[in-house]
Design an enzyme around this catalytic site. Sequence first.
Site, PDB file in Angstrom:
ATOM      1  N   HIS A  18     -57.761 -89.484   3.686  1.00  0.00           N
ATOM      2  CA  HIS A  18     -57.598 -90.179   2.408  1.00  0.00           C
ATOM      3  C   HIS A  18     -58.314 -89.442   1.276  1.00  0.00           C
ATOM      4  CE1 HIS A  18     -55.159 -93.686   2.765  1.00  0.00           C
ATOM      5  NE2 HIS A  18     -55.748 -94.308   1.770  1.00  0.00           N
ATOM      6  N   ARG A  40     -55.917 -86.973  -0.062  1.00  0.00           N
ATOM      7  CA  ARG A  40     -54.871 -87.689  -0.808  1.00  0.00           C
ATOM      8  C   ARG A  40     -55.409 -88.135  -2.175  1.00  0.00           C
ATOM      9  NH1 ARG A  40     -50.155 -91.129  -0.383  1.00  0.00           N
ATOM     10  NH2 ARG A  40     -50.632 -93.326  -0.812  1.00  0.00           N
ATOM     11  N   LYS A  57     -44.600 -96.326   4.428  1.00  0.00           N
ATOM     12  CA  LYS A  57     -44.830 -97.683   4.907  1.00  0.00           C
ATOM     13  C   LYS A  57     -43.571 -98.520   4.720  1.00  0.00           C
ATOM     14  CE  LYS A  57     -49.847 -98.011   4.287  1.00  0.00           C
ATOM     15  NZ  LYS A  57     -50.947 -98.745   3.627  1.00  0.00           N
ATOM     16  N   ARG A  98     -49.889 -89.628   3.049  1.00  0.00           N
ATOM     17  CA  ARG A  98     -50.807 -90.248   3.994  1.00  0.00           C
ATOM     18  C   ARG A  98     -50.792 -89.384   5.256  1.00  0.00           C
ATOM     19  NH1 ARG A  98     -47.510 -94.297   1.800  1.00  0.00           N
ATOM     20  NH2 ARG A  98     -48.635 -95.883   0.606  1.00  0.00           N
ATOM     21  N   TYR A 137     -56.889 -94.175  -9.945  1.00  0.00           N
ATOM     22  CA  TYR A 137     -57.081 -92.760 -10.220  1.00  0.00           C
ATOM     23  C   TYR A 137     -57.343 -92.492 -11.696  1.00  0.00           C
ATOM     24  CZ  TYR A 137     -55.517 -92.401  -5.464  1.00  0.00           C
ATOM     25  OH  TYR A 137     -55.423 -92.565  -4.109  1.00  0.00           O
ATOM     26  N   HIS A 195     -46.697 -95.471  -3.766  1.00  0.00           N
ATOM     27  CA  HIS A 195     -47.263 -96.785  -4.031  1.00  0.00           C
ATOM     28  C   HIS A 195     -46.178 -97.732  -4.523  1.00  0.00           C
ATOM     29  CE1 HIS A 195     -51.605 -95.124  -4.765  1.00  0.00           C
ATOM     30  NE2 HIS A 195     -51.343 -95.318  -3.481  1.00  0.00           N
TER      31      HIS A 195
END
Length: 295
Positions: free
Chosen positions: A239, A242, A166, A142, A274, A265
């Site tokens: 993004h 990414r 995150k 990110r 994806y 993730h």
Amino acid sequence: MDQINEFIEYIAKIRALSENTVKSYSTDLAEWRRYMRDRNLDPVSFTKEDAALYAEYMQEIFSERSVLRKLTALSTFYRYLQKKGDVACDPFSSISMRQKARRLPSVLTEEEVQELLSVERHSFQDERDHMLFLFIYNTGCRVSEALSVDLKDIDYTRRRILIKGKGDKERFVFFSPSTSKEMKAYTEVRTDYLRQLGIIEQEAFFIGDKGGRLPFSSAHIIFDKYRALLGWQKEFTPHTLRHSFATHLMDRGADIRLVQELLGHESISTTQIYTHVSRGRLKKVYEETHPHAKE
């Protein structure tokens, strides 16, 4: 922006919302105000496309719960402007986290990535921008993660970088031998640039024009600049790179759980988008190249 100040006064005195709600709305709208100021936007000219980009921008920094709250604040603000007759519609009305998750992401082709990385460089800023693109595409980070990287986080021997994602969760991402050479060359240019500014110590890998850590808002402006420079009509944000990283890995047969780990993730369901992108690209290649596909 007088409209924001009027709105805050309205929800505090007329609607008599709680002190905590007024405070959080004030914070959310102040963040949005700074974002628009950086891009020379205003509430009246703000479009649904601008709103979608802002939602993506927020997802880079905040949790899903926080983004939903901020979207609510912005929609409430626009409903207020609609009642006053200042705007015709609420550009945030059709945006939700669920809809954003279902929407197939914009992806660059491998040729477009090469075009991006081949732009001529004449200044430190050009070198830094190139490195930012290369870094995100090579690691899948990110943009908020990339901008938080310090020199000490980079292990050139193992060709890996410690990333703080995150929720303060840590993971390693990796880079290629050729990228390693470019990162070292960039570091030398970065050191020279800092020396010219009279700065001796700076841990941040990506730095701004004044020698501090490159701000998040500046990174998005950089992407806007290169989208215009290359004349691309498609969406091009951090993004996008990414997404391109993940899709190109899937196109070449990478295991979905490996991609999940590299992207950071929590749930594999987030990564599964994806597989849809990759299948769509494969179908397009088939239809364009197979001799019987158009019969």
